[in-house]
Design an enzyme around this catalytic site. Structure first.
Site, PDB file in Angstrom:
ATOM      1  CG  ASP A 149      -2.290   0.657   0.906  1.00  0.00           C
ATOM      2  OD1 ASP A 149      -2.263   1.866   0.607  1.00  0.00           O
ATOM      3  OD2 ASP A 149      -3.340   0.006   0.980  1.00  0.00           O
ATOM      4  CG  ASP A 150      -0.674   5.198   0.430  1.00  0.00           C
ATOM      5  OD1 ASP A 150      -0.689   5.023  -0.802  1.00  0.00           O
ATOM      6  OD2 ASP A 150      -1.599   5.751   1.048  1.00  0.00           O
ATOM      7  N   GLY A 171       4.824  -0.489  -3.956  1.00  0.00           N
ATOM      8  CA  GLY A 171       3.905   0.211  -3.074  1.00  0.00           C
ATOM      9  C   GLY A 171       3.072   1.198  -3.854  1.00  0.00           C
ATOM     10  CG  HIS A 172      -0.657   1.649  -3.351  1.00  0.00           C
ATOM     11  ND1 HIS A 172      -1.914   1.379  -2.832  1.00  0.00           N
ATOM     12  CD2 HIS A 172      -0.291   0.532  -4.046  1.00  0.00           C
ATOM     13  CE1 HIS A 172      -2.286   0.161  -3.201  1.00  0.00           C
ATOM     14  NE2 HIS A 172      -1.321  -0.376  -3.932  1.00  0.00           N
ATOM     15  N   GLY A 173       3.272   4.575  -3.339  1.00  0.00           N
ATOM     16  CA  GLY A 173       3.884   5.890  -3.321  1.00  0.00           C
ATOM     17  C   GLY A 173       3.765   6.586  -1.977  1.00  0.00           C
TER      18      GLY A 173
END
Length: 330
Positions: A149-150, A171-173
Site C-alpha cells: 500500500d502507501d 507500493g502506492h507511493g
C-alpha cells in the site's frame, strides 16, 4: 510475542536496543482485536535502535483483509504504534509483513525515523509503511520501504513533516490523504518530500481527497523536490475525486482546499501516458500550484499532463496541461 504496551510518563530518557527477530502470532485472532502489536505511548525521549526485525507474520490476515473495498471492515493489528511520543527516534530497525499498517504515528512531536526499513510483498493489502496523523516535526530519512500500500501515508492534522532520502517500491507511493471522508478532520500545513526514489509504484507523490466531503479543511505549503521515478504509473497526481470501489457519492465536489504546492526537479519514467494528473475540486479549485523542471517520459516520448480546475505555473521544462512539454510560461 503477543500484544505489548509500553506506557509513560517515564522519569528519564530511555534507550532500547533490539537485535534478532521478534515474531507476532501468525493467527490474527490471537491478537484479540488489538490496534497495535507493540504500542508505545505518552513517552518523552525514547530511542529504539538495533538490527532487529518486527515480523508481523501477516499472510493469514491478508487473506481475509477486504479493507481496500469495504470501508466498514475491521482491520487486524498493526506492527508498531506510537501515540503522544515526543523527542524520540527509531533507528535501523525493520518492520516485516505486518498484518495491516506497519507503523502508526499519532499525536507525536519531534520524532525521527532514520535508517528504518519496511518489507512486505506488493500484494499485501492495506499495509501502509508509515502512517502519520496529527503530528508535528516528524522526519523520515534514509529509509527503504517496500510494501503493498502507501509507502508513507499522511493523514489529517499534520504540520512540518520532512521525508528525505526514501526509497519507495513496490507500493502506492507517498500519499497525502485520503482526506475529507470524516466530519472531524484537521487541516495540514508543511510537508517537504526531497531526494526520494520511486521504483515500480502505483503512484509517486499523491494528494487525494474524497468528493462530497462533510468537512472543510485546507492542505497547504507542500513541496516535492529532487525525485526520481522509475516505471511509476502516476508519478504526480492530485486526485480530488478519490472514491475507491465507488464507496462514495460524487454529486458534490470535494470541500478540501489545496494551495501552495510545488513539484520541482522530478525526472524519470511513467508507465502511463499522463505522467501528471491534477484533478482538482470544481468547488474549491487548487491555487498556487507550480511545476518546475519536471522531465517524465512514457515509452521514450514526453509524458503528458491532464488537469482540471487548476492553472499550474510552469517553470522550465514540464508537461503543460492538455498537451506535451512546455518550457516557461505560467
Amino acid at each position: 510475542m503477543s500484544v505489548l504496551e509500553l506506557k509513560g510518563p517515564c522519569k528519564a530518557a530511555i534507550e532500547i536496543q533490539i537485535d534478532g527477530t521478534i515474531k507476532a502470532p501468525a493467527d490474527p485472532n490471537t491478537m484479540k482485536g488489538a490496534y497495535h502489536w507493540l504500542t508505545i505511548g505518552r513517552v518523552d525521549s525514547i530511542t529504539l535502535s538495533g538490527k532487529g526485525v518486527f515480523d508481523g507474520q501477516g499472510a493469514n490476515a491478508w487473506k481475509r483483509n477486504d479493507c481496500h473495498k469495504n470501508y466498514k471492515c475491521k482491520g487486524d493489528s498493526m506492527n508498531l504504534g506510537f501515540n503522544f511520543v515526543n523527542n524520540s527516534i527509531v533507528r535501523d530497525l525493520t518492520s516485516k509483513d505486518s498484518k495491516t499498517f506497519h507503523v502508526n504515528v499519532i499525536s507525536c512531536n519531534n520524532f525521527i525515523f532514520d535508517g528504518f526499513k519496511v518489507s512486505a510483498p506488493n500484494n499485501s493489502p492495506n499495509t501502509d509503511g508509515i502512517h502519520i496523523g496529527r503530528s508535528m516535526n516528524v522526519n523520515v530519512i534514509n529509509t527503504d520501504i517496500a510494501t503493498g500500500d502507501d509507502c508513507i501515508s499522511i493523514g489529517d492534522g499534520n504540520k512540518k513533516l520532512t521525508i528525505k532520502n526514501v526509497v519507495c517500491g513496490p507500493g502506492h507511493g507517498i500519499s497525502v490523504g485520503s482526506l475529507g471522508r470524516y466530519e472531524i478532520e484537521e487541516s495540514l500545513e508543511g510537508l517537504l518530500v526531497k531526494n526520494c526514489t520511486f521504483k515500480g509504484t502505483d503512484n509517486g507523490v499523491r494528494i487525494k481527497t474524497w468528493p462530497n466531503s462533510p468537512v472543510k479543511i485546507t492542505v497547504s505549503d507542500m513541496h516535492f523536490e529532487d525525485l526520481i521515478m522509475t516505471n511509476v504509473t502516476n508519478p504526480i497526481i492530485i486526485d480530488q475525486e478519490y472514491c475507491p470501489w465507488n464507496q462514495c457519492k460524487k454529486q458534490n465536489p470535494s470541500k478540501i482546499k489545496i494551495s501552495n504546492i510545488s513539484f520541482k526537479n522530478i525526472k524519470g519514467t511513467s508507465s502511463a501516458l499522463e505522467g501528471v494528473v491534477l484533478s482538482c475540486s470544481s468547488g474549491v479549485p487548487c491555487q498556487d500550484i507550480e511545476m518546475a523542471n519536471v522531465d517524465l517520459t512514457f515509452n521514450g516520448a514526453a509524458a503528458k499532463a491532464k488537469c482540471s480546475n487548476v492553472k499550474p505555473k510552469i517553470i522550465g521544462k514540464a508537461p503543460a496541461c492538455g498537451d506535451g512539454v512546455s518550457a516557461g510560461g505560467s
